[in-house]
Structures are given as C-alpha cells and as structure tokens.
Design a protein around this motif. Structure first.
Motif, PDB file in Angstrom:
ATOM      1  N   ALA A 217       0.821  -1.209   0.000  1.00 33.92           N
ATOM      2  CA  ALA A 217       0.000   0.000   0.000  1.00 33.92           C
ATOM      3  C   ALA A 217       0.856   1.261   0.000  1.00 33.92           C
ATOM      4  N   ARG A 223      -4.253  -1.475  -3.223  1.00 29.63           N
ATOM      5  CA  ARG A 223      -5.324  -1.578  -2.229  1.00 29.63           C
ATOM      6  C   ARG A 223      -5.324  -3.009  -1.713  1.00 29.63           C
ATOM      7  N   ARG A 249      -5.954   2.429   2.319  1.00 29.33           N
ATOM      8  CA  ARG A 249      -5.651   1.419   1.307  1.00 29.33           C
ATOM      9  C   ARG A 249      -5.403   0.031   1.902  1.00 29.33           C
TER      10      ARG A 249
END
Length: 432
Positions: A217, A223, A249
């Motif tokens: 991330a 993500r 994320r």
C-alpha cells in the motif's frame, strides 16, 4: 566426585534408550560414550563427552516424562515445563538428538528387556509415578478450528523476535548483511512478482503483522485486503497502516477465506503458505474464484519430502500451529493449483534462505530473552525457541523444504496477459 558417580551415571544407558532408541554400550563409561550429549542431573552429577551440548535435568519429573513418552514429546514437555534445560547452543543440542525430533507423537519402540531395565533404573532414582500432565502451553488433543496461530503473544513479543520489519516469512539473503535487509529485499521481490501497482487490488492471506500489506500500500499504492489470524494481529495491522498513512488502502478482515469477499483480486499473496493437505481441495478452488482473469498468485510454502506419511501429533501441531502443522509435498501443492485451473508459472527453492531467517529470529529471541519471557511467559518463549531451532535444522538437513510458487489465472483467451479489475489493466506475468 568421580566422573561417573551419582544420578547421571545411572541415567546414561537409560537416556541412550529413551532418546535414541538404541542399546547402550556395556559399562558406565560405555553408556556415556553412547550419548551424543552431556547430561547434568538434579544432584549435580554429570555424564557425557566433554564439550558436547549439555542437557540439564532439573527435576525427576523430567525423567518421568521421558519414561512415559520416549522421544520427541517427552523431551518437549520436559523442556517447555522448565524441568529440563539446554545449556549453550540450542541448535547444537537439538542437532545432537535430531532423531528424537523426527518421531512426532509416536514413542521410540522399546523391547521388553529395555522396558524392564528402564523401570528398574527409574525405581532406583525415585522417578516412577503417574504420567505428568502436559504443560499448559500444549494444545489439547484433537483441538482444531479454535485457534491457528500464536496463543496470545503480543505484538511487542514478535517485534523483539521478528525484528523491525515484523515480516513473518523468510528473507532473501543473497546480498543482505542482516535480517532487516533480508526482509526488505524479500518484500520488494514479492511486490514485483505480485505486479503491485497503484490501484491494484491484492489479497494478503495470513497477513501476520502487516509487513507485506503496508509495503504494497505504501510503496506501490495497491489496495490490500489483509486477513488477520488473531484480534491482536488485526489491531496491530490497522495501527501500523494508520501510522504509515495508508489506512485508506489497507482493509483488515477475519482470518478465513470467507473474509476475502467475492473479489476479484489482481493478485493473492500467501507468504506464510496455504493450509494443510486436507484443506487444499477447498482453499485452492476458492483462490481461483477470487482472482481476476490474468490475476497472480504467489505462494511461499513449507513442504515435506515425498513418500509415505502418517499423520500424527507433533511438537508443531501440539504447541505452535495445530491446524497448519502437517506439511504437504511440492507435488501435491502444484497438482492442487493445476487441478483448480491455475497455471503454474514458476517454482523456486527458498530452503536455505528460510533456514537462515529462522536462525536470525532465534538469535533475536535469545538476545531479548528476559524481555520475551516477561511478555509471553517462560513456557511460550521456550516453545518458540524450540520451534525455530528445530525448524531451521530440518530445513538445513533437507528434511523439509520451502518453495516459492508463482501461478496465474489465465485470461478469457487463455493468455497470461492482463488482469481486468474495475476496468483497469495491470500487466500480468511475462511469458518465459
């Protein structure tokens, strides 16, 4: 005191039988010569070759455990309970009795004459009695589903043992000078193999303490859905992501694959391996469903040698990983992936790298021993040291291996091509 006086001299032939399953040479000195270790008994007497790894029997109960469970489980229970200690290098000590650590819960087979001699000696030493209860650190027999990982050791404990990255998979040591560099190199390689890119959706199975999730991330803008095995891990990952500024994320969910939702994912990472053989038939098809066409799977899996294998309780399944301790072969894993429709794109051996990582973790644990025993309790700290040492020796001897497997779900035209998630294209594996 003469070298072979006291309790230790009487123990020598008995220990040769119950630790090694062998007939001791005649005479006290012959029995001592048959021992690959040095033994110090509770009365202070010593037997065994000078300079050999030293086991210290602090209590008669340790001997009673070995009488009831000759082999691995008796030795483990006595050590975890603190009734038996290892002085000096635990790797050398376990290496000297490696045969003990291969037998699982099956006691070493003893002849009728052996048993009579052992009982006679035990009576003389006052070690006869009912079988002691297992240490509280041991999981009850048949326990499954309630727990699949550390029993409550804190993030602080694993910070001391795993090091600053808190990565729970093996590092890459080709050019690394220390554990931290080896782990950072391994994380960078994993990100590249997964095709991490801004917006790519990645599932991190058994995310541990969040090292890979936060790396993907933070460094690559991916993500990540991170599956945590314990509440403590989930809380730590969430806090770590918040501190790194990637909380938007990194989404932390429960440990089961059900927590992964419906997908699709550009990539799935399983750096702590997939489940045992009885779960592969269920888990791997589910991973296929979760991957988008062209999606990547990266697995780092401990494996056992091919050949006959009788499932039994072992130290690992009794104290560390009750559900995941039984290893599969590399062939079984590759077959399961291919049967599910995934295409295996590469397999690489990581055994030596993993062994060195285990040794580095053990060094961290011993370096911070007082603090770790305070954080987790003496018994759990002993469990982890024994596990790390025994696993490293098994890797080094080739009794177990660790392989990295790269696989892909082919796209609609049968190509390795690209993944298509929410209208985005992310480059897939290059053709060999």
């Amino acid at each position: 005191m003469p070298a072979y006086d006291g309790v230790a001299s009487r123990l020598a032939p008995l220990l040769v039988r119950i630790l090694l399953g062998e007939e001791a040479p005649a005479g006290d000195e012959g029995a001592a010569a048959g021992l690959p270790i040095r033994v110090r008994a509770w009365d202070g007497s010593v037997v065994g070759p000078p300079g050999a790894p030293e086991f210290v029997l602090r209590h008669r109960r340790a001997l009673r455990r070995l009488l009831w469970k000759p082999g691995e489980m008796g030795l483990v229970r006595a050590y975890v309970a603190g009734e038996l200690d290892i002085e000096g290098d635990v790797f050398a000590a376990l290496g000297a009795v490696q045969r003990v650590m291969r037998g699982g819960d099956e006691p070493i087979r003893l002849s009728s004459d052996d048993k009579r001699e052992i009982v006679r000696t035990a009576v003389m030493l006052g070690a006869v009695g009912p079988e002691p209860k297992p240490p509280p650190e041991e999981f009850p027999a048949g326990r499954r589903g309630e727990h699949a990982g550390p029993l409550g050791e804190s993030a602080a404990f694993f910070d001391r043992m795993l090091g600053p990255t808190m990565a729970h998979s093996g590092g890459l040591w080709d050019e690394a000078v220390d554990l931290d560099e080896a782990q950072r190199t391994a994380l960078a390689e994993a990100a590249e193999l997964l095709g991490a890119a801004p917006g790519a959706r990645v599932l991190d199975l058994n995310a541990g303490w969040g090292a890979l999730a936060c790396h993907l991330a933070g460094r690559h803008g991916a993500r990540v859905v991170a599956l945590a095995r314990t509440e403590g891990q989930a809380e730590h990952i969430a806090a770590r992501a918040e501190e790194a500024g990637v909380a938007d994320r990194v989404e932390v969910r429960g440990r089961d694959l059900d927590g992964a939702g419906g997908g699709p994912y550009d990539a799935v990472a399983a750096l702590a391996g997939l489940a045992g053989a009885e779960s592969l038939d269920r888990a791997v098809p589910r991973l296929y469903e979760l991957l988008a066409p062209g999606g990547r799977l990266l697995v780092q899996q401990p494996v056992r040698r091919p050949g006959p294998h009788h499932v039994r309780r072992t130290f690992t399944t009794s104290y560390v990983f009750p559900e995941d301790g039984e290893l599969v072969t590399l062939g079984e894993l590759v077959t399961a992936l291919e049967d599910a429709g995934l295409e295996v794109r590469g397999v690489g051996a990581r055994r030596e790298h993993h062994a060195r990582t285990l040794r580095a973790w053990a060094a961290n644990l011993t370096r911070h021993w007082d603090e770790c025993t305070e954080l987790a309790g003496p018994g759990r700290a002993r469990v982890w040291l024994l596990y790390l040492a025994a696993s490293a020796l098994a890797c080094e001897s080739g009794r177990i291996g660790v392989h990295e497997i790269r696989a892909i779900r082919r796209d609609r035209d049968g190509r390795a091509g690209t993944t298509l998630v929410e209208g985005r294209a992310v480059q897939g594996f290059a053709a060999p």
